[in-house]
Design a protein around this motif. Structure first.
Motif, PDB file in Angstrom:
ATOM      1  N   UNK C 211       0.713  -1.357   0.091  1.00  0.00           N
ATOM      2  CA  UNK C 211       0.117  -0.055  -0.134  1.00  0.00           C
ATOM      3  C   UNK C 211       0.645   1.378  -0.027  1.00  0.00           C
ATOM      4  N   UNK C 212       2.150   1.163   0.293  1.00  0.00           N
ATOM      5  CA  UNK C 212       2.987   2.380   0.451  1.00  0.00           C
ATOM      6  C   UNK C 212       3.951   2.738  -0.547  1.00  0.00           C
ATOM      7  N   UNK C 213       3.621   1.949  -1.657  1.00  0.00           N
ATOM      8  CA  UNK C 213       4.352   2.362  -2.711  1.00  0.00           C
ATOM      9  C   UNK C 213       3.718   3.250  -3.779  1.00  0.00           C
ATOM     10  N   UNK C 238      -5.947  -9.038   3.937  1.00  0.00           N
ATOM     11  CA  UNK C 238      -4.366  -9.113   4.018  1.00  0.00           C
ATOM     12  C   UNK C 238      -3.967  -7.817   3.347  1.00  0.00           C
ATOM     13  N   UNK C 239      -3.357  -6.790   4.071  1.00  0.00           N
ATOM     14  CA  UNK C 239      -2.938  -5.557   3.680  1.00  0.00           C
ATOM     15  C   UNK C 239      -1.358  -5.601   3.720  1.00  0.00           C
ATOM     16  N   UNK C 240      -0.721  -5.186   2.721  1.00  0.00           N
ATOM     17  CA  UNK C 240       0.718  -5.224   2.365  1.00  0.00           C
ATOM     18  C   UNK C 240       1.570  -4.032   2.496  1.00  0.00           C
ATOM     19  N   UNK C 241       2.593  -3.907   3.406  1.00  0.00           N
ATOM     20  CA  UNK C 241       3.536  -2.942   3.637  1.00  0.00           C
ATOM     21  C   UNK C 241       4.807  -3.247   3.211  1.00  0.00           C
ATOM     22  N   UNK C 242       5.272  -2.684   2.279  1.00  0.00           N
ATOM     23  CA  UNK C 242       6.520  -2.991   1.795  1.00  0.00           C
ATOM     24  C   UNK C 242       7.748  -2.037   2.505  1.00  0.00           C
ATOM     25  N   UNK C 243       8.908  -2.292   2.499  1.00  0.00           N
ATOM     26  CA  UNK C 243      10.094  -1.748   3.579  1.00  0.00           C
ATOM     27  C   UNK C 243       9.796  -0.372   2.947  1.00  0.00           C
ATOM     28  N   UNK C 244       9.685   0.465   4.013  1.00  0.00           N
ATOM     29  CA  UNK C 244       9.230   1.964   3.774  1.00  0.00           C
ATOM     30  C   UNK C 244      10.586   3.148   3.370  1.00  0.00           C
ATOM     31  N   UNK C 245      11.618   2.346   3.479  1.00  0.00           N
ATOM     32  CA  UNK C 245      12.984   3.370   3.326  1.00  0.00           C
ATOM     33  C   UNK C 245      13.757   2.574   2.325  1.00  0.00           C
ATOM     34  N   UNK C 246      13.016   1.752   1.425  1.00  0.00           N
ATOM     35  CA  UNK C 246      13.624   1.158   0.232  1.00  0.00           C
ATOM     36  C   UNK C 246      14.360   2.244  -0.487  1.00  0.00           C
ATOM     37  N   UNK C 247      13.922   3.408  -0.957  1.00  0.00           N
ATOM     38  CA  UNK C 247      14.555   4.270  -1.907  1.00  0.00           C
ATOM     39  C   UNK C 247      15.701   4.985  -1.169  1.00  0.00           C
ATOM     40  N   UNK C 248      15.857   4.764   0.099  1.00  0.00           N
ATOM     41  CA  UNK C 248      17.101   5.226   0.759  1.00  0.00           C
ATOM     42  C   UNK C 248      18.046   4.153   1.041  1.00  0.00           C
ATOM     43  N   UNK C 259       7.797   6.219  -5.001  1.00  0.00           N
ATOM     44  CA  UNK C 259       7.920   6.861  -3.467  1.00  0.00           C
ATOM     45  C   UNK C 259       7.440   5.711  -2.535  1.00  0.00           C
ATOM     46  N   UNK C 260       8.240   5.681  -1.232  1.00  0.00           N
ATOM     47  CA  UNK C 260       7.498   4.733  -0.160  1.00  0.00           C
ATOM     48  C   UNK C 260       7.357   5.548   0.902  1.00  0.00           C
TER      49      UNK C 260
END
Lengths: 97, 161, 582
Positions: C211-213, C238-248, C259-260
């Protein structure tokens, strides 16, 4: 094609506008004396009335993105324009719906 | 082992922040030769390296009253210091100016927004940040200045996971 | 809120698996008597009777490891400030004590570093896609309709995963019948490739949820946020949350338009939307890391369970966190490298969860027959690369491991290899948490790949000032040891060679690092030093690959002695910190 792209969504008499401008927004360079290339002023009008004057410097990101909101009615014209430090200008118009 | 070349072609190393520092030092050094006449306050305020001078020119004062009626939204850690999304919104009445500044940038004033009467006092804008800094939003409501700030970390990145 | 010890012991009794409660009867593995003190794996170890009516199976952070491996858990995993002594920041005996587990048991080997070498020789390898598949099959046979969820970091971490650009791992997910997954290292294959594999998975019924991409300009979502399933008449979201800081943390230029971030406001909207779609159970499938997941649980309303990964912090039992409405959220972390399969059974009646039952099952390869179809997939995937991977590059006389807040024996050698291979004064190597453990003996090229492979593993050689070197140490420390878990970017402290320093994790940004010495001399802020590193996240590089630099080091040295890894001097942390053992 305009260097400006925009989206407007109208909810309860308020238009939410998001605009993206393709522009390098280059900072002036001290060593070479290059004046840089960046947008100085952005104007947004709805129905001919000025909503927003934005004054920018080179610390605004390249390909700048701006979002604002204003009272509007369906069918009104939205116009966004800019002027940069090299005197280049561009504008974009759309109907709010 | 033969001596190896330094990777000189690299413009940036691990440190996005350091690389960005180069951008910021290029800003506001008085070399600007604008091709057209600008309102004097605008040119000087946006380009000045002195935050107080800039704020005085734009807003008539370099101080503001801290207010929880000004909401500033910005990431705690920037994904990219070159494009940091910042949003300002206020419930204060009769707002005709919103000013965004970054004290740690060489040219600290990022943008000045003059609002018409139909505009809502709500602005989002992507700005560049050279380094970890506060971001400050000041709004002019009924001629008075109110503001708030948030810290945004600009990090070297990497090493995750 | 923590589960009481009584609840926990009851559960372990029910599961028949508590190391501390004695066990009679037949055993599955562990035939070597050794010193006679190791408890064998009980025959009913994988018999997990079905409870309740909603069933979730979960694993995470496989990191491309399709074959069984060894993986040593850390002996330094510090909790500071509010998190001192709190799960999951417990190591060794403190972890056993907290969960009421005994030493010299299968659980002790799975969850701690204790007696690592002897235990690894006794219990054998862990994980393996075919062995995991057998455990999944068994759990599913008891639980028709159970959901199988994967928190990500699956597509990356081994030669075959890299050389097939993730296809080998997507094939594994399809074969295993993963219902939903999310991502982090998945993104290192670039936006276009990610979209291709996501589509490929979707065709087989495996959903990629994040959801956060969002598009960085227009904020449009890139992936689906959630899915709805029905189990025994109970709608489950089931809600998905990718790694929030991937672009960093990883090269953002490989997916420049994405953007994440946490995007908790949008996450709450998705949870609410799923509830209004009829979901009676909402599960967050997260790659944020366990401490951050617990922070999410304190802020989000309407989440019943968070199944997480990223920090590779396996816990024997869920943390029960109270949400803003006073309702409990269970937070689980299923470790890494295929070493664990979580089985969470929920009893849902009248739209509410009345009770739950949980096992974080260690996957011991010797105790689970390989599932034949998955085994043939594993063989097929490795076959084209087998010659290259099986090359013996050297030998070691100690255990090569990576995990730990400050260093590991493998990274110690990798940092030395960088100095030597790139002719540098100092070296940095990222504190990655992936990379299996190697027992004393032969080291293969595959072992080198497992420690270093990525799409941006080129080594670098730069001049940096002393001040820049210190800033890097400060910046990484400010992520790992930040008092706000919402700012944790995962990973461990960057590893170094050619320098010594002291660190006080309890202090603020810019104040943690002191007494920095470079090659025996106090660091000079303006002096330039030649620094070797790898895995630059800012732009593509063209130096030699890290795996070649590491393999060459072994090839050049033959027999490599494994010493105690360099650890910085630790300040501000007491010796009794339960996340610290020597």
């Amino acid at each position: 094609m305009s260097s400006i792209r925009a989206r407007a969504t109208l909810t309860d008499g308020i238009a939410q506008v998001r605009a993206l401008i393709s522009h390098p927004m280059e900072a002036p360079d001290e060593e070479s004396g290059q004046p840089g290339h960046f947008i100085e002023e952005v104007t947004a009008e709805i129905g001919g009335e000025t909503i927003l004057h934005a004054h920018w410097g080179p610390s605004i990101s390249p390909n700048p993105l701006i979002e604002f909101s204003a009272e509007a009615e369906a069918g009104e014209n939205l116009r966004i324009s800019y002027t940069d430090n090299q005197g280049e200008t561009d504008s974009y118009e759309m109907e709010i719906s | 082992m033969a001596t190896q070349e330094i990777d000189t072609q690299r413009r940036k190393f691990l440190t996005g922040a350091l690389a960005l520092g180069g951008v910021s030092t290029a800003i506001g050094l008085g070399v600007l030769a604008p091709s057209r006449a600008l309102a004097k306050w605008q040119e000087e305020a946006i380009m000045t390296t002195s935050l107080d001078d800039g704020l005085n020119q734009v807003l008539g004062s370099s101080t503001y009253q801290e207010s929880d009626q000004v909401q500033l939204d910005a990431p705690e850690v920037a994904e990219n210091g070159a494009t940091v999304p910042v949003s300002v919104e206020t419930s204060l009445p009769n707002v005709d100016n919103i000013t965004l500044y970054v004290p740690e940038n060489n040219a600290p004033i990022s943008a000045v927004f003059e609002l018409g009467s139909r505009a809502r006092p709500s602005i989002s804008q992507r700005i560049q940040m050279a380094d970890t800094s506060e971001v400050v939003a000041v709004v002019k409501s009924n001629g008075q200045l109110y503001g708030t700030s948030r810290k945004v970390q600009v990090t070297v990145g990497g090493c995750g996971g | 809120m923590r589960l009481s010890r009584r609840d926990f012991l009851e559960l372990m009794l029910a599961a028949g698996a508590a190391g501390g409660l004695g066990h009679s009867g037949k055993t599955l593995a562990g035939s070597r008597s050794g010193s006679g003190e190791w408890r064998e794996i009980p025959q009913d170890f994988y018999d997990v009777p079905r409870k309740g009516n909603v069933h979730l199976l979960h694993f995470s952070d496989l990191h491309g490891q399709l074959k069984p491996v060894h993986f040593r858990e850390p002996n330094v995993n510090l909790g500071i400030h509010d998190f001192k002594g709190e799960p999951p920041l417990l190591v060794g005996k403190a972890l056993l004590r907290h969960y009421g587990l005994d030493r010299f048991t299968p659980e002790a080997h799975a969850f701690t570093y204790l007696d690592f070498r002897e235990a690894a020789e006794y219990y054998g390898r862990v994980g393996g896609a075919a062995h995991l598949a057998t455990a999944v099959k068994r759990a599913r046979a008891e639980r028709p309709g159970a959901l199988l969820l994967d928190s990500g970091d699956t597509w990356h971490g081994s030669g075959p995963a890299l050389w097939t650009e993730g296809q080998a791992m997507a094939d594994f997910q399809k074969q295993l019948g993963v219902d939903a997954c999310t991502g982090h290292w998945e993104f290192i294959y670039g936006d276009k490739r990610v979209q291709e594999l996501v589509e490929d998975l979707q065709g087989a019924g495996t959903r990629f949820l994040a959801q956060n991409v969002v598009d960085r300009d227009w904020l449009d979502p890139i992936f689906d946020a959630y899915t709805l399933h029905e189990q025994n008449g109970v709608p489950v979201a089931v809600v998905g949350q990718a790694f929030p800081f991937t672009p960093i943390a990883n090269p953002g230029y490989m997916f420049p338009q994405w953007s994440m971030g946490h995007r908790l406001e949008r996450l709450q909207e998705q949870i609410d939307k799923a509830r209004s779609d009829g979901a009676q159970v909402v599960v967050l499938l997260s790659h944020a890391g366990m401490l951050t997941d617990m922070a999410y649980a304190r802020q989000l309303r309407g989440v019943d369970a968070i199944l997480g990964g990223h920090t590779h912090d396996p816990v024997p039992y869920p943390e029960k966190v109270t949400d803003p409405d006073g309702e409990p959220t269970l937070v689980v972390n299923s470790g890494s490298n295929g070493k664990f399969l979580s089985v969470l059974d929920l009893e849902v009646r009248g739209g509410r969860i009345r009770d739950f039952h949980y096992r974080n099952l260690p996957i011991f390869a010797n105790a689970l027959e390989p599932e034949p179809e998955m085994q043939s997939l594993v063989d097929r995937v490795h076959e084209p690369y087998q010659d290259r991977l099986s090359e013996v590059v050297g030998e070691v006389d100690g255990v090569l491991y990576r995990r730990g807040n400050f260093n590991g024996t493998f990274d110690e050698i990798l940092a030395r290899a960088l100095i030597e291979g790139r002719d540098a004064e100092v070296a940095f190597t990222p504190g990655f948490r992936w990379g299996p453990t190697v027992l004393p003996g032969k080291v293969t090229f595959e072992d080198c790949m497992n420690q270093t492979c990525s799409t941006y593993s080129e080594t670098t050689r730069d001049e940096m000032t002393g001040e820049q070197i210190k800033n890097i140490l400060e910046d990484v420390a400010n992520s790992i040891f930040n008092e706000d878990p919402m700012l944790h970017r995962g990973g461990d402290m960057v590893r170094t060679a050619g320098m010594r320093y002291a660190i006080d994790p309890t202090r603020k940004m810019g104040e943690r690092i002191s007494e920095l010495e470079i090659n025996g001399e106090p660091m000079r802020p303006k002096r330039k030093y030649v620094v070797a590193s790898w895995a630059d996240v800012n732009e593509p590089q063209d130096g030699p690959q890290a795996w070649d630099v590491l393999a060459d080091y072994f090839r050049n040295h033959g027999a490599v002695s494994v010493d105690e890894p360099y650890l910085p001097q630790l300040k501000g942390v007491s010796r009794d910190n339960p996340g610290l053992a020597s």
